[in-house]
Design a protein around this motif. Sequence first.
Motif, short mmCIF file in Angstrom:
data_model
loop_
_atom_site.label_atom_id
_atom_site.label_comp_id
_atom_site.label_asym_id
_atom_site.label_seq_id
_atom_site.Cartn_x
_atom_site.Cartn_y
_atom_site.Cartn_z
N LYS A 1 0.91 -1.16 0.18
CA LYS A 1 -0.09 -0.03 -0.01
C LYS A 1 0.78 1.31 -0.02
CE LYS A 1 -4.02 -2.20 2.37
NZ LYS A 1 -4.42 -2.10 4.08
N ALA A 2 2.03 1.14 -0.36
CA ALA A 2 3.11 2.43 -0.31
C ALA A 2 3.25 2.77 -1.72
CB ALA A 2 4.20 1.89 0.28
N THR A 3 3.50 3.97 -2.00
CA THR A 3 3.88 4.35 -3.32
C THR A 3 5.40 5.31 -3.29
OG1 THR A 3 2.87 6.59 -2.97
CG2 THR A 3 1.60 4.89 -4.25
N ILE A 4 6.18 5.17 -4.32
CA ILE A 4 7.51 5.88 -4.61
C ILE A 4 6.62 7.37 -5.05
CG2 ILE A 4 7.83 5.04 -6.95
CD1 ILE A 4 10.62 5.74 -6.47
N SER A 5 7.13 8.49 -4.37
CA SER A 5 6.51 9.76 -4.61
C SER A 5 6.86 10.15 -6.26
CB SER A 5 6.79 10.78 -3.87
OG SER A 5 6.31 10.45 -2.30
#
Length: 271
Positions: free
Chosen positions: A69-73
């Motif tokens: 549920k994470a993203t690289i900005s």
Amino acid sequence: MCGLFGHRWTTHGAGSQRQLVEQLQSVYRMLERGILKSERVLSAMLATDRALYTDRSPYTDAPQPIGQKATISAPHMHAYALELLADHLRDGASILDVGSGSGFLTACFARMVRHPLVSEIEWNSAIHMVLPPLFHILAGGVVLVIQVGSTGRVVGVEHVWRLARRSTENVRRDDPNLLGNGCLRFVVGDGVLGWAEGAPYDAIHVGAAACKVPPKLVEQLRNGGRLLVPVGRPGRAQWLTQVDKKPDGSVSSRKMTTVTFVPLTESRHSQ
Ligand code: SAH
């Protein structure tokens, strides 16, 4: 996370890190935002190939999922944060990156707070001028540069251990020297509490949105330091908030721009 200023765009066809950064520069110059403006931020971003931190459209200026549920900005968001913190990212500085995710921004921080190492240096006559604190030993045409003097320290704190492990692998593929000389490390922990062991910090960056400015992070900021944290409840407007601790220890904060980040959540070390 999504774009700044309520819009989102992609740099279709960008084929390399250099092209991506140049496109960012030109687009933002056109927009007169001046997001990517300093030479130091530009070199840190050019040196850090986003393809080592995500295999999904790395040269597109948009956030990408990295699992859990994470993203690289988006790169323009990384550039924006680096510029706001640039004056605090000096040789020898201590930096905390909360919610370090892919490790991309953490690696940029490390590149900005340490002396360059020989692996990054092309030998030329300018080396004596740009690297006065280094000893140079010439032996059979091989240049050995021994680093002396202080180097900065960067800690990335991530509560998902799989991401912390992957970010370490990403940086190792990028440049093992960043980890090897103790400049950069990733730890597993609840970033809301900061990382007391490395405090005080000259700069603290938070890569996820908090409901309010986490008091422990303000506590762990050195006098004269700067904290950058997105503040806002999930589903509501979030403000990228700049908190400055003045030399006398007093604190002021300023809303910089609206943003969209994943939430800064409760600890989940067990995953
Ligand atoms: N700057 C990072 C952003 C990653 S997304 C990058 O560009 O790769 C935000 C990260 O914050 C996620 O990896 C998420 O797992 C982490 N996170 C969320 N809440 C956290 C908490 N309480 N402590 C530490 N990390 C947290």
